[in-house]
Motif scaffolding. Structure first.
Motif, mmCIF file in Angstrom:
data_model
loop_
_atom_site.group_PDB
_atom_site.id
_atom_site.type_symbol
_atom_site.label_atom_id
_atom_site.label_comp_id
_atom_site.label_asym_id
_atom_site.label_seq_id
_atom_site.Cartn_x
_atom_site.Cartn_y
_atom_site.Cartn_z
ATOM 1 N N SER A 307 -0.885 27.361 0.733
ATOM 2 C CA SER A 307 -1.521 27.655 2.176
ATOM 3 C C SER A 307 -1.643 28.590 3.530
ATOM 4 O O SER A 307 -0.585 29.380 3.614
ATOM 5 C CB SER A 307 -0.971 26.444 2.255
ATOM 6 O OG SER A 307 -1.638 26.257 4.025
ATOM 7 N N PRO A 308 -2.601 29.054 3.689
ATOM 8 C CA PRO A 308 -2.156 29.936 5.006
ATOM 9 C C PRO A 308 -0.980 29.989 6.151
ATOM 10 O O PRO A 308 -0.451 29.784 6.195
ATOM 11 C CB PRO A 308 -3.376 30.511 5.689
ATOM 12 C CG PRO A 308 -4.238 29.208 5.200
ATOM 13 C CD PRO A 308 -4.025 29.071 4.092
ATOM 14 N N ALA A 309 -1.094 28.332 6.275
ATOM 15 C CA ALA A 309 0.428 27.364 7.047
ATOM 16 C C ALA A 309 1.775 27.857 6.495
ATOM 17 O O ALA A 309 2.814 27.549 6.491
ATOM 18 C CB ALA A 309 -0.212 26.461 7.318
ATOM 19 N N ALA A 310 1.273 27.877 5.325
ATOM 20 C CA ALA A 310 3.171 27.440 4.288
ATOM 21 C C ALA A 310 3.459 28.945 4.641
ATOM 22 O O ALA A 310 2.717 30.063 5.061
ATOM 23 C CB ALA A 310 2.599 27.273 3.321
ATOM 24 N N ALA A 311 4.984 28.992 4.348
ATOM 25 C CA ALA A 311 5.490 30.273 4.944
ATOM 26 C C ALA A 311 5.494 31.303 3.291
ATOM 27 O O ALA A 311 5.630 30.651 2.344
ATOM 28 C CB ALA A 311 7.276 30.330 4.880
ATOM 29 N N PRO A 312 5.644 32.413 2.835
ATOM 30 C CA PRO A 312 5.194 33.506 2.295
ATOM 31 C C PRO A 312 6.209 33.845 0.983
ATOM 32 O O PRO A 312 7.593 33.831 2.157
ATOM 33 C CB PRO A 312 5.060 34.866 2.712
ATOM 34 C CG PRO A 312 5.068 34.698 4.510
ATOM 35 C CD PRO A 312 5.035 33.891 4.801
ATOM 36 N N ILE A 414 2.818 38.943 0.122
ATOM 37 C CA ILE A 414 2.876 40.221 0.610
ATOM 38 C C ILE A 414 1.789 40.111 1.625
ATOM 39 O O ILE A 414 1.132 40.765 2.543
ATOM 40 C CB ILE A 414 2.445 41.333 -0.333
ATOM 41 C CG1 ILE A 414 4.721 41.408 -0.621
ATOM 42 C CG2 ILE A 414 2.571 42.705 0.541
ATOM 43 C CD1 ILE A 414 5.385 42.136 0.496
ATOM 44 N N ALA A 415 0.418 40.044 0.985
ATOM 45 C CA ALA A 415 -0.650 39.706 1.482
ATOM 46 C C ALA A 415 -0.662 39.020 2.607
ATOM 47 O O ALA A 415 -1.435 39.214 3.772
ATOM 48 C CB ALA A 415 -2.179 39.226 0.655
ATOM 49 N N GLU A 416 -0.448 37.722 2.638
ATOM 50 C CA GLU A 416 -0.410 36.677 3.285
ATOM 51 C C GLU A 416 0.678 37.358 4.867
ATOM 52 O O GLU A 416 0.102 37.179 6.167
ATOM 53 C CB GLU A 416 0.387 35.623 3.021
ATOM 54 C CG GLU A 416 -0.107 34.623 2.160
ATOM 55 C CD GLU A 416 0.079 33.972 1.831
ATOM 56 O OE1 GLU A 416 -0.480 32.551 1.839
ATOM 57 O OE2 GLU A 416 1.653 33.278 2.215
ATOM 58 N N ASP A 421 -0.355 39.509 10.564
ATOM 59 C CA ASP A 421 -0.455 40.757 11.635
ATOM 60 C C ASP A 421 -1.674 41.131 11.937
ATOM 61 O O ASP A 421 -2.314 41.631 11.301
ATOM 62 C CB ASP A 421 0.563 42.081 11.174
ATOM 63 C CG ASP A 421 0.292 43.037 11.906
ATOM 64 O OD1 ASP A 421 -0.137 42.282 13.293
ATOM 65 O OD2 ASP A 421 2.025 43.630 11.680
ATOM 66 N N SER A 422 -2.287 40.842 13.284
ATOM 67 C CA SER A 422 -3.369 40.863 13.755
ATOM 68 C C SER A 422 -3.635 42.287 13.567
ATOM 69 O O SER A 422 -5.065 42.584 13.951
ATOM 70 C CB SER A 422 -3.853 40.070 14.810
ATOM 71 O OG SER A 422 -2.423 40.805 15.547
#
Length: 713
Positions: A307-312, A414-416, A421-422
């Motif tokens: 999930s994008p909301a989860a910490a990598p 890593i990808a997340e 980082d915009s």
């Protein structure tokens, strides 16, 4: 997330699901509601939200979590992937790509049954998709015409991932699709779901597509289920050439149904679907839907991504290269001479003032492919340092390097991290196929352009329609098959070629062998093809067949393990003719596993050798001066890719604030003449680079033999 965010009242749609902004409702059924949503990076996705009545049950949660962990490793060109998924107290959902194409159900409803050729292609390719699913130990569990998306180059199987979990908590008649469920599924629930059930469902789909009528008729759920268990299927209008196959799929005896592999062999291999695989009215429907961007309400159940909301997860190594010495950044600006890069102190070039832009390098720097990852890191380093020496541009381009250590789970993290980082406009990498598969969903969800250089098998199976941010920076696998064919025709003049398509390497092997077959001059050279099943280790029978057929050369389309096994079998049989393979098998481990049997093997590869290639000699000299050793594979290619990215930033600067969509638009299809040849980032189709090279094993070492013969474009 508040549970109210999952309210299903059409007049009270949620504003967000996890980190995704809901745009509109696409559809719903008993177990789930589907929304069109925008990802944090701006990409459009289909969000499938499981209703609390099912998601709240422990049996469902356990099954869903287990299956998502398995689906996470499933990547196939014919299977719609999952970009993200979650099963927690805040809700259960998954996100799949937004594909603006019709479903098979919609096409049949509007235009009627399909012609025989279309049904045969449909069956062969869906069997291939199911073969990939079943190989992971999973089943689809609810294959219907609504789960089959029609694209210009073939079907896509959607809906993978939730049906078995739903079957664990509810009768199949409640959550599944009567008329397409196998008898044992209705009778046994989750215990009855298995690969054979998917084959039964596929038989129902093919019967409907071929005849225009469901094989067990219509009416109430009870009536349809009763006919499925007791009445003969209506196959009156199924073409005779397909009738036996469909009848076998619909057998009520589970043990007599064919497997997905059996079906693929029976219906295929068929020609690659092109724009004409569907009848003209349906092709027009597909084109119009894509142009309008109107997505059908297909349930999305596919592979799991974080999930994008989860910490990598914490990567093994995380750093930013510091050539400027300012905040650990490596700045780039304009052109420079070779002496400036190789001289002492080159790591302290001054950074230009003004705006700072980021390029990401996602690499394996400490794992199994560290040799390739470090080469890509160093090649990109030289490119950015070269620009930095100009010092006359009002901005910096910063190279941010992250190491996944060869771990796919870390690769997703890593990808997340890069995607979150915009300021990161594009990424070079990852290094391995496994890392690329793990990171693909994240990069696509955030619409972040990424340029893989070394993952060949992943690029062969990736569908451009589903990977809009993917910009392949290497030639396709098929081009290697063409090059091998040209080489053998020149070397043999005429003869017989034994060709091995290893299903272990999936689409990659298929593309290599298919391209060779299409390129071969049949008037001069004969082909002796063999397809070996997934996981084949004993190549003795294949070699004996080739010897009986008196082949003059052998070509292998797969990866490292099979190439080493085939090499050993050929060596034991005393075969000394040309033996060729593509770059998936070009690894130092091949030399170790094959031993003396490796000598004489010839490989095509998408990387040059700057030590021995004249046009790259200047780069090789600078590389050695800078790093104290010869350039490793992919160093030149990473240098060219980083130069192209920096040049693109230069063109974007001053027009407005550079963005990822603008970077992707400018990069897609661009042609750039680099050290290793012309680089073409092919976003939809075509060659990614005009440079393919030959390497031959001589005395236990891969030795560079020069550019490969050009194949047909």
């Amino acid at each position: 997330m508040a549970s109210a965010e999952y309210g299903h009242d059409p007049g009270n749609e949620p504003g967000r699901v996890a980190g995704y902004r809901v745009l509109r409702r696409l559809g719903e059924d008993v177990p789930a509601v589907r929304y069109l949503a925008g990802s944090p990076g701006g990409a459009q996705v289909v969000m499938t939200v499981i209703r609390e009545a099912y998601a709240g049950q422990p049996a469902f949660r356990a099954a869903f979590t287990r299956d998502m962990a398995t689906v996470r490793g499933l990547y196939h060109r014919l299977v719609v992937p999952v970009l993200a998924a979650d099963c927690s107290d805040s809700g259960t959902w998954l996100a799949t790509p937004y594909l603006p194409v019709p479903t098979l159900a919609e096409a049949l409803e509007e235009h009627g049954r399909l012609p025989r050729r279309s049904v045969q292609l449909l069956g062969a390719l869906l069997a291939e998709a199911l073969e990939a699913v079943h190989a992971t130990g999973l089943v689809h569990g609810n294959l219907t015409p609504g789960q089959v998306l029609l694209t210009p180059d073939g079907p896509r199987l959607a809906g993978l991932g939730t049906a078995p979990a739903l079957a664990a908590v509810a009768p199949c008649r409640e959550t599944g699709s009567p008329g397409f469920l196998a008898p044992e599924q209705e009778a046994g629930g989750s215990a009855g779901a298995g690969p054979a059930g998917d084959i039964f469902s596929l038989g129902c789909v093919l019967a409907l597509a071929a005849s225009g009528r469901p094989p067990f008729g219509g009416g109430s759920v009870e009536q349809v289920l009763h006919r499925t268990e007791h009445a003969p299927a209506d196959l009156a209008d199924v073409p005779r050439i397909l009738l036996e196959v469909v009848e076998a799929c619909l057998s009520r005896d589970v043990d007599t149904r064919p497997t997905a592999t059996d079906l693929w062999r029976e219906l295929g291999p068929v020609e690659e679907p092109g724009s004409g695989w569907l009848p003209e009215p349906v092709s027009r429907m597909v084109a119009e839907r894509r142009a309008a961007g109107d997505h059908p309400p297909a349930v999305g159940r596919a592979r799991h991504a974080r999930s994008p909301a989860a910490a990598p997860p914490a990567p093994s190594r995380r750093r930013i290269l510091g050539i400027t010495g300012a905040a650990g950044m490596l700045a780039v600006g304009g052109g420079v001479t070779a002496w400036a890069l190789s001289r002492p102190g080159a790591d302290s070039v001054p950074a230009g003032p003004g705006q700072r832009y980021f390029l990401g390098l996602h690499a394996d720097l400490t794992g199994p492919l560290a040799r390739y990852g470090r080469a890509q890191e160093r090649g990109a380093t030289l490119a950015v340092a070269e620009f930095a020496h100009a010092g006359d541009l009002p901005y910096e381009v910063v190279l941010r390097v992250l190491d996944d250590g060869g771990d796919p789970a870390r690769a997703a993290g890593i990808a997340e991290e890069l995607a979150a980082d915009s300021s990161v406009l594009a990424v070079i990498g990852p290094t391995s196929d496994e890392a690329a598969r793990a990171a693909a969903g994240v990069y696509e969800a955030h619409a972040l352009p990424w340029l893989p250089l070394s993952p060949g098998e992943f690029l062969a199976e990736a569908d451009p329609a589903e990977h809009r941010s993917l910009l392949p920076a290497r030639p396709p696998a098929g081009q290697q098959g063409q090059a091998i064919c040209r080489h053998l025709e020149e070397e043999l003049q005429a003869g017989r070629i034994g060709l091995v398509d290893d299903r272990t390497a999936g689409t990659y092997s298929w593309e290599v062998t298919r391209a060779l077959t299409a390129t071969l001059d049949r008037g001069r050279t004969q082909l002796v093809p063999r397809v070996v099943p997934h996981g084949t280790e004993d190549f003795g029978p294949v070699v004996r067949h080739f010897l009986d057929e008196e082949v003059d050369a052998v070509v292998y389309g797969g990866g490292l393990p099979g190439a080493a096994g085939l090499a050993g079998s050929l060596h034991e049989a005393g075969f000394t003719g040309p033996r060729c393979a593509a770059d998936a098998a070009l690894r130092p481990e091949f030399l170790e596993r094959a031993g003396v049997a490796a000598d004489g093997w010839l490989f095509t590869a998408p990387f040059t050798d700057p030590v021995h290639e004249v046009r790259a000699a200047g780069f090789g000299s600078v590389f050695r001066s800078r790093f104290g050793e010869a350039a490793e594979p992919y160093a030149v290619e990473a240098y060219d890719a980083a130069r192209l990215l920096a040049r693109t930033v230069r063109k974007m600067h001053g027009v407005g604030v550079p963005s990822r969509p603008e970077a992707a638009r400018r990069l897609r299809g661009v042609r750039y003449r680099g050290v290793a040849g012309e680089l073409v980032l092919a976003g939809d189709a075509g060659d990614a680079r005009d440079g393919l090279y030959l390497y031959r094993v001589e005395q236990g070492v891969f030795r560079y033999r020069g550019p490969a013969p050009a194949g047909e474009r």
